[in-house]
Design a protein around this motif. Structure first.
Motif, PDB file in Angstrom:
ATOM      1  N   TYR A 142       0.810  -1.223   0.000  1.00 38.30           N
ATOM      2  CA  TYR A 142       0.000   0.000   0.000  1.00 38.30           C
ATOM      3  C   TYR A 142       0.844   1.274   0.000  1.00 38.30           C
ATOM      4  N   LYS A 149      -1.873   5.578  -6.456  1.00 38.93           N
ATOM      5  CA  LYS A 149      -2.957   4.782  -5.864  1.00 38.93           C
ATOM      6  C   LYS A 149      -3.935   5.632  -5.058  1.00 38.93           C
ATOM      7  N   SER A 150      -3.404   6.632  -4.364  1.00 33.80           N
ATOM      8  CA  SER A 150      -4.229   7.469  -3.475  1.00 33.80           C
ATOM      9  C   SER A 150      -3.918   8.942  -3.739  1.00 33.80           C
ATOM     10  N   ASP A 152      -5.571  11.740  -3.906  1.00 31.24           N
ATOM     11  CA  ASP A 152      -6.118  12.778  -3.029  1.00 31.24           C
ATOM     12  C   ASP A 152      -5.392  12.815  -1.691  1.00 31.24           C
ATOM     13  N   GLU A 153      -5.173  11.651  -1.088  1.00 29.12           N
ATOM     14  CA  GLU A 153      -4.461  11.598   0.191  1.00 29.12           C
ATOM     15  C   GLU A 153      -3.012  12.064   0.017  1.00 29.12           C
ATOM     16  N   TYR A 154      -2.388  11.676  -1.093  1.00 23.59           N
ATOM     17  CA  TYR A 154      -1.018  12.114  -1.378  1.00 23.59           C
ATOM     18  C   TYR A 154      -0.954  13.635  -1.463  1.00 23.59           C
TER      19      TYR A 154
END
Length: 176
Positions: A142, A149-150, A152-154
């Motif tokens: 992950y 992969k992420s 928005d969170e990044y």
């Protein structure tokens, strides 16, 4: 033929994308290096007690993308004067370092560090260590390609880290 380059620059999520966009870069892997625990987990490393640093291991083609260019990118992603962590990420697991895989890399890394230190760009001394590469342990799946992969969170993590402002203030100035 490919080589490996290994850089620690705080949170490994933020260290993948800067390298992962050039011809000659085959792979950028997030992981852990420099500690005394075999096959550490993120949960262990984040405590700061395993001796590991969060890092990226880059597989590259030196005839297409030279090591010197990797060093230039590395320096421009970190605060080389802060050995207590990077930006919002504090602790020994987030300190910056260059892990060299051979004497040629060592020489180039030392030269780039000396050049940066002599540049007058920073008021404080450049304290980033240059160390021998030791076993690198790939981080959990992950953590790999987190910015893809992420996204928005990044972006949220990068925005609140202080890294972007530091880079803008220290590297995007027009040199006189």
């Amino acid at each position: 033929m490919t080589e490996k380059a290994t850089f620690a620059g705080g949170c490994f999520w933020c260290m993948v994308k800067p390298f992962d966009q050039f011809d000659g870069i085959e792979k950028v892997v997030s992981g852990y290096i420099g500690g005394h625990v075999e096959n550490p987990t993120y949960e262990q490393v984040k405590t700061g007690t395993t001796g590991h640093l969060e890092a990226v291991e880059i597989t590259f083609q030196p005839d297409v993308f030279p090591y010197e260019q990797l060093l230039d990118i590395f320096w421009q992603q970190i605060d080389p004067t802060d050995n207590e962590g990077q930006f919002q990420d504090r602790g020994p697991q987030y300190r910056p370092a260059i892990f060299v895989h051979n004497e040629k890399q060592r020489g180039l890394a030392e030269k780039s560090k000396q050049t940066l230190a002599a540049s007058g760009r920073f008021q404080k001394p450049v304290v980033t260590e240059i160390l021998d590469a030791v076993p690198f342990y790939e981080a959990e799946d992950y953590h790999q390609d987190f910015y893809k992969k992420s996204p928005d969170e990044y972006k949220e993590d990068l925005a609140k880290s202080g890294r972007v402002e530091f880079i803008k203030d220290n590297w995007e100035k027009v040199d006189a």
